[in-house]
Design a protein around this motif. Structure first.
Motif, mmCIF file in Angstrom:
data_model
loop_
_atom_site.group_PDB
_atom_site.id
_atom_site.type_symbol
_atom_site.label_atom_id
_atom_site.label_comp_id
_atom_site.label_asym_id
_atom_site.label_seq_id
_atom_site.Cartn_x
_atom_site.Cartn_y
_atom_site.Cartn_z
ATOM 1 N N PRO A 239 0.826 -1.209 0.000
ATOM 2 C CA PRO A 239 0.000 0.000 0.000
ATOM 3 C C PRO A 239 0.862 1.262 0.000
ATOM 4 N N VAL A 240 0.319 2.325 -0.594
ATOM 5 C CA VAL A 240 0.992 3.620 -0.605
ATOM 6 C C VAL A 240 0.321 4.489 0.450
ATOM 7 N N ILE A 241 1.137 5.059 1.333
ATOM 8 C CA ILE A 241 0.616 5.889 2.422
ATOM 9 C C ILE A 241 0.938 7.348 2.139
ATOM 10 N N VAL A 242 -0.107 8.200 2.219
ATOM 11 C CA VAL A 242 0.030 9.630 1.981
ATOM 12 C C VAL A 242 -0.391 10.361 3.244
ATOM 13 N N LYS A 243 0.430 11.291 3.700
ATOM 14 C CA LYS A 243 0.103 12.088 4.875
ATOM 15 C C LYS A 243 -1.010 13.071 4.547
ATOM 16 N N ILE A 244 -1.948 13.225 5.471
ATOM 17 C CA ILE A 244 -3.043 14.174 5.331
ATOM 18 C C ILE A 244 -3.083 15.051 6.583
ATOM 19 N N SER A 245 -3.873 16.103 6.542
ATOM 20 C CA SER A 245 -4.047 16.946 7.724
ATOM 21 C C SER A 245 -5.531 17.105 8.005
ATOM 22 N N ALA A 246 -5.865 17.147 9.286
ATOM 23 C CA ALA A 246 -7.237 17.416 9.729
ATOM 24 C C ALA A 246 -7.210 18.793 10.367
ATOM 25 N N GLU A 247 -7.965 19.716 9.800
ATOM 26 C CA GLU A 247 -7.942 21.082 10.301
ATOM 27 C C GLU A 247 -9.312 21.472 10.823
ATOM 28 N N ALA A 248 -9.321 21.986 12.045
ATOM 29 C CA ALA A 248 -10.573 22.395 12.683
ATOM 30 C C ALA A 248 -11.131 23.623 11.976
ATOM 31 N N LEU A 249 -12.428 23.573 11.679
ATOM 32 C CA LEU A 249 -13.108 24.730 11.098
ATOM 33 C C LEU A 249 -13.826 25.503 12.189
ATOM 34 N N ASP A 250 -14.263 24.799 13.187
ATOM 35 C CA ASP A 250 -14.899 25.397 14.354
ATOM 36 C C ASP A 250 -14.699 24.431 15.511
ATOM 37 N N LYS A 251 -15.477 24.578 16.581
ATOM 38 C CA LYS A 251 -15.286 23.741 17.768
ATOM 39 C C LYS A 251 -15.538 22.262 17.509
ATOM 40 N N ASN A 252 -16.419 21.933 16.578
ATOM 41 C CA ASN A 252 -16.815 20.544 16.376
ATOM 42 C C ASN A 252 -16.592 19.989 14.980
ATOM 43 N N GLY A 253 -16.057 20.773 14.067
ATOM 44 C CA GLY A 253 -15.957 20.303 12.688
ATOM 45 C C GLY A 253 -14.552 20.387 12.118
ATOM 46 N N TYR A 254 -14.245 19.414 11.261
ATOM 47 C CA TYR A 254 -12.924 19.337 10.631
ATOM 48 C C TYR A 254 -13.076 19.142 9.132
#
Length: 146
Positions: free
Chosen positions: A8-23
């Motif tokens: 498998p090929v693994i790619v780094k991702i980012s999770a960025e908060a848009l507000d208190k409860n959402g990404y």
């Protein structure tokens, strides 16, 4: 007969908060060796590229226009635009000769700007995620192909 296994090929991702409860989940890709920021949207049926970005930044032939109704989350049009790129690199996972739908992502980028987030040049949709059997590992922040 033994089936050939591929790693498998693994790619780094980012999770960025848009507000208190959402990404929102993002990854850096390369279109024809030009670095781009893409939103990963599992609910999008097709991967798309920003129309203006495609026309100004990619050294490709003109977009093709087709009379076809297209509906998105916040818009609807009677014309669709398509453009082909030579290579789309998602980490070391490379897709050759990919055809994108090209749409105006200005409304998305205006929202990101108001939240202090960088703009995106495209959206990675379920067409690619399903075709290449992608897995999103939120714990490790990885997109795994294969």
């Amino acid at each position: 007969m033994k089936k050939k296994s591929t790693k498998p090929v693994i790619v780094k991702i980012s999770a960025e908060a848009l507000d208190k409860n959402g990404y929102h989940i993002f990854l850096t890709t390369k279109l024809n060796d030009k670095k781009c920021r893409f939103l990963i949207d599992t609910g999008a049926s097709h991967s798309v590229i920003d129309k203006t970005y495609f026309e100004k930044k990619l050294n490709e032939k003109k977009l093709k226009t087709v009379k076809q109704s297209t509906t998105g989350l916040h818009s609807s049009t009677t014309e669709s635009h398509y453009g082909k790129i030579k290579t789309w690199a998602l980490g070391s996972f490379v897709i050759k000769s990919f055809t994108f739908a090209a749409i105006d992502l200005g409304h998305v980028n205006n929202t990101y700007k108001s939240l202090g987030k960088p703009k995106i040049q495209g959206i990675l949709g379920s067409d690619v995620l399903v075709k290449y059997k992608a897995i999103i590992d939120y714990g490790k922040l990885e997109l795994i192909f294969g």
